[in-house]
Write an enzyme that holds these catalytic residues in place. Structure first.
Site, short mmCIF file in Angstrom:
data_model
loop_
_atom_site.label_atom_id
_atom_site.label_comp_id
_atom_site.label_asym_id
_atom_site.label_seq_id
_atom_site.Cartn_x
_atom_site.Cartn_y
_atom_site.Cartn_z
N ALA A 154 -23.93 108.61 -13.86
CA ALA A 154 -24.30 109.65 -12.89
C ALA A 154 -23.79 111.02 -13.37
O ALA A 154 -24.49 112.03 -13.25
CB ALA A 154 -23.72 109.32 -11.52
N ASP A 170 -23.28 112.00 -16.45
CA ASP A 170 -24.10 112.44 -17.57
C ASP A 170 -25.44 112.98 -17.09
O ASP A 170 -25.98 113.96 -17.65
CB ASP A 170 -24.34 111.28 -18.55
CG ASP A 170 -23.06 110.87 -19.28
OD1 ASP A 170 -22.11 111.68 -19.29
OD2 ASP A 170 -23.04 109.76 -19.84
N SER A 223 10.40 126.77 -30.89
CA SER A 223 10.72 125.35 -31.01
C SER A 223 11.87 125.02 -30.07
O SER A 223 12.41 125.90 -29.39
CB SER A 223 11.08 125.01 -32.45
OG SER A 223 12.16 125.83 -32.88
N GLU A 277 10.71 115.41 -19.02
CA GLU A 277 9.33 115.05 -19.29
C GLU A 277 9.23 114.42 -20.68
O GLU A 277 10.10 114.65 -21.53
CB GLU A 277 8.42 116.28 -19.22
CG GLU A 277 8.76 117.35 -20.23
CD GLU A 277 8.00 118.65 -19.98
OE1 GLU A 277 7.05 118.63 -19.19
OE2 GLU A 277 8.37 119.67 -20.60
N LYS A 297 8.25 113.84 -24.53
CA LYS A 297 7.98 114.72 -25.67
C LYS A 297 6.75 114.15 -26.38
O LYS A 297 6.83 113.17 -27.08
CB LYS A 297 9.16 114.79 -26.62
CG LYS A 297 8.96 115.73 -27.79
CD LYS A 297 10.19 115.75 -28.69
CE LYS A 297 9.98 116.71 -29.85
NZ LYS A 297 8.86 116.27 -30.73
N LYS A 318 15.01 119.95 -19.54
CA LYS A 318 15.04 121.39 -19.29
C LYS A 318 15.87 121.68 -18.04
O LYS A 318 15.80 120.93 -17.06
CB LYS A 318 13.62 121.93 -19.06
CG LYS A 318 12.64 121.68 -20.18
CD LYS A 318 11.24 122.15 -19.77
CE LYS A 318 10.22 121.90 -20.85
NZ LYS A 318 8.85 122.29 -20.41
N LYS A 342 15.49 112.78 -28.92
CA LYS A 342 14.55 111.97 -29.68
C LYS A 342 14.87 110.48 -29.58
O LYS A 342 16.02 110.09 -29.41
CB LYS A 342 14.55 112.40 -31.16
CG LYS A 342 14.18 113.85 -31.40
CD LYS A 342 12.72 114.11 -31.10
CE LYS A 342 11.81 113.44 -32.10
NZ LYS A 342 11.88 113.98 -33.46
N CYS A 348 7.01 110.86 -67.74
CA CYS A 348 6.26 111.22 -66.53
C CYS A 348 4.94 110.47 -66.48
O CYS A 348 4.19 110.45 -67.47
CB CYS A 348 6.01 112.73 -66.53
SG CYS A 348 4.91 113.28 -65.21
N CYS A 351 2.00 113.08 -67.28
CA CYS A 351 1.83 113.83 -68.53
C CYS A 351 2.60 113.26 -69.71
O CYS A 351 2.55 113.83 -70.81
CB CYS A 351 2.23 115.30 -68.32
SG CYS A 351 4.01 115.54 -68.07
#
EC number: 6.5.1.2
Length: 691
Positions: free
Chosen positions: A61, A63, A107, A137, A139, A311, A335, A426, A429
């Site tokens: 409906a 759509d 940040s 809240e 993260k 916060k 964290k 390496c 190289c």
């Protein structure tokens, strides 16, 4: 809560009829009235679906209503700003232009130990009188954006970028269904909000499966998919991908808020979707409990989180605490520990970085870690391989450090029959490998193709010469096409070369060529950074430029092996001095430098009195013609001035470039701060003896 009564009389709210008469049989007045009702109804249904999570009609409906509105707007030229149909992708872009944020998107300080968050709490309580409530809240692990509304209508969106300037993703964000094109209710005249764009886990799984079925590479994780989608140059591609958003902060507004919790309550009233897993708590113990609860629940959520944000709830208290140069003192990200899983190592390969550092990488049986399938993990250096005792075929435990980069942390079963030996030459190289402490390096310098590739990208990066259009994807295209093999080749590129490549238009090609032309006389410090000398960052390069004055003087000291001359430079010790000399001694490096000097003339560092600006504080807004913003700020700071990102009562001058930010101008007027054009800024510098 918004109810159907708020849009009473609208026939498209509950159980709407979708057997519309043909558009050809509708007159203009009826079409306009029906389109208005459809816009109102679709905004209501968006609100019920994305904000209330309680839809009243089905997808079919919805759509049908959406399609009807599209046909009416097209047939009767009724397109309006803020219409739900405007979120469908627009014309492809040649590039994503930079845009200045309304206010700095800073940040947040973070840590993963309980001691870290208790130290944060102690600092907060020492800075405030009385009890402290915290707003907590999740993260979100997505991509942060700024979205601006004026008079309730969606105007602009930008990525975080460096916090002051981001990429303009207005048309891409417009396609996200959960981002309202027009706010609801009693919204403020001006609102700049912060949100986190992400892809839901279930949608990500389906999206990746469909990519594989089409023969396309899957994305590594939902965050990478969201970031790549948001930076698409073609908004119609973005519109087809399952992006969503949570709103969580205000950068600027024409109204004030008493608390973060009030903000969280007001957002849904305006149609802005918020996460419902928040809490207001009375002390840090309760905040820690909240964090532990979210960690327990994270695997059951349909979105990625990697911690919680704590916060100070009261906005006045936040103002009292203020911010450091990089982060607010009133917020902390607590964290989660890295996720760990078990798998089997099937091979170990060695990668070559820009400075020649060799990093062993374990190729493993795919394993899901926190909703992301990983099959590669870093082993960092030869010493770690020896310390872990890891080999091909071993059963190992891995973790995603910071929930991004997997590491091998423990061998569980060493019965594997492989026998890995770190190479003596390496892999890119065949130059000899040199060991420096726990690390190993290729000695090939810029004769090594792997180092050349990274050096081209670094040369043009924002931290170096800041040349528009030369990113990782562009560099790979140029290398694959045989157009560049080292940084010097960038100066030989033409518009015709570039427009022959897939995805390059006339504008993006011209921008790159013009960018290279403007980088033919780089400041000496920037040129030194661009060369990618190991151990030489921005500060060291600036000190070298000030001490030696010219690039020729630096070359002379390096040719003589005069490490003492380099050690006399502030912040340059024995290790850095030796690194500089060895870099210039490398035959491959000198060959590239000689080619670069055919195209560029590094500008000698200006000698100044050092205190010419005597503690004056400058803020810059808009684009300057003669400087990048970083160059202008560096010029001020080198002469005992201060450059900050926002206007306050302590600001002496606001320098206006092209397209300056209106908010900074308003703040300057409110604080009686003098504004300068770029010409006036240069006159001030000239009078102070800086120029």
């Amino acid at each position: 809560m918004t109810t159907a009564e708020d849009v009473a009389g609208n026939p498209y709210i509950s159980d709407p009829r979708t057997d519309f008469e043909s558009v050809e049989d509708v007159d203009a007045e009826t079409a306009r009235e029906q389109a208005d009702q459809l816009r109102e109804a679709l905004r209501y249904h968006d609100y019920r679906y994305y904000v209330e999570n309680d839809p009243v009609i089905g997808d079919r409906a919805y759509d049908a209503l959406f399609s009807r509105l599209q046909r009416l707007e097209s047939a009767f030229n009724l397109d309006t700003d803020g219409s739900p149909t405007q979120r469908v992708g627009g014309e492809p872009l040649d590039e994503l232009p930079d845009v200045e944020h309304v206010a700095r998107m800073g940040s947040i300080d973070q840590g993963g130990e309980e001691a870290d968050v208790r130290e944060f709490d102690s600092r907060v309580r020492n800075g405030l009188d009385g009890d402290v409530q915290y707003f907590c809240e999740p993260k979100f692990d997505g991509l942060s954006v700024e979205i601006v509304y004026e008079d309730g209508v969606y105007q602009r969106a930008a990525t975080r970028g460096d916090g002051e300037v981001g990429e303009d993703v207005t048309e891409n964000v417009r396609t996200i269904s959960s981002v309202p094109q027009r706010l609801r209710g009693d919204y403020p005249d001006f609102l700049a909000v912060r949100g986190e764009v992400y892809i839901p886990r279930d949608a990500f799984t389906t999206f990746n499966r469909e990519r594989v079925e089409r023969g396309e590479d899957p994305f590594a994780n939902p965050r990478n998919a969201a970031a790549g989608t948001l930076r698409q140059l073609d908004p119609s591609v973005t519109a087809e991908r399952p992006l969503s958003i949570f709103f969580f902060g205000v950068l600027d507004a024409s109204v004030d808020f008493e608390s973060h919790s009030e903000l969280h309550e007001r957002f849904p009233e305006w149609g802005l979707r918020v996460c419902d897993r928040t809490a207001v708590v009375d002390d840090i113990d309760a905040a820690i409990d909240y964090r532990n609860e979210q960690q327990q629940a994270r695997d059951d959520l349909d979105y990625e989180i990697d911690g919680v944000v704590i916060k100070v709830d009261d906005m006045d208290a936040c103002d009292d605490l203020g911010s450091t140069a990089r982060a607010p003192r009133w917020a902390f990200a607590y964290k989660f520990p890295a996720r760990k899983e078990e798998t089997t190592v099937r091979d170990i390969v060695v990668q070559v970085g820009r400075t020649g550092r060799l990093t062993p990488v374990a190729l493993m049986d795919p394993v899901e870690v926190g909703g992301v399938t990983v099959s590669r993990a870093s082993l960092h250096n030869p010493s770690l391989i020896a310390d872990l005792g890891v080999d091909v075929g071993d059963r190992v435990r891995i973790k995603r450090a910071g929930d991004v980069i997997p590491d091998v942390v423990e061998v569980l079963d060493d019965d594997g029959d492989g026998h890995f030996e770190f190479p003596e030459t390496c892999p890119a190289c065949d130059s000899p490998v040199e060991h420096d402490g726990p690390m190993a390096f290729c000695t090939g310098g810029l004769t090594c193709p792997a180092q050349r590739e990274r050096s081209v990208e670094h040369y043009a990066s924002r931290d170096a010469l800041d040349i528009e259009g030369v990113g990782e994807k562009a560099v790979q295209q140029l290398l694959d096409a045989g157009l560049v093999s080292d940084p010097a080749d960038l100066y030989d590129l033409t518009v015709e070369d570039l427009t022959g490549l897939e995805g390059w238009g006339e504008t993006s090609a011209r921008n790159l060529v013009d960018g290279m032309d403007s980088a033919r006389e780089p400041p000496l410090a920037d040129f030194l950074v661009a060369l990618g000398i190991p151990e030489v960052g921005t500060v060291t390069a600036r000190n070298l430029a000030q001490e030696f004055g010219t690039f020729e003087a630096i070359l002379d000291a390096a040719d003589e092996g005069d490490t003492d001359a380099f050690e006399a430079v502030p912040d340059v010790g024995q290790t850095v001095a030796r690194s500089i000399v060895e870099f210039f001694e490398g035959e491959g490096n000198r060959a590239v430098i000689d080619r670069l000097l055919d195209h560029v003339e590094p500008q000698a560092a200006e000698e100044t009195d050092g205190d010419a600006l005597d503690g004056q504080t400058f803020v810059f807004t808009g684009s300057l013609d003669g400087y990048t913003r970083g160059e202008a700020q560096e010029l001020v700071e080198r002469n005992d001035g201060s450059a900050t990102s926002s206007v306050s009562g302590n600001t002496d001058y606001l320098v206006l470039g092209d397209n300056p930010g209106q908010r900074k101008q308003d703040d300057a007027a409110a604080h009686d701060v003098e504004t300068l054009t770029e010409d006036e800024f240069e006159e001030l510098l000239d009078d102070a003896g800086v120029l």
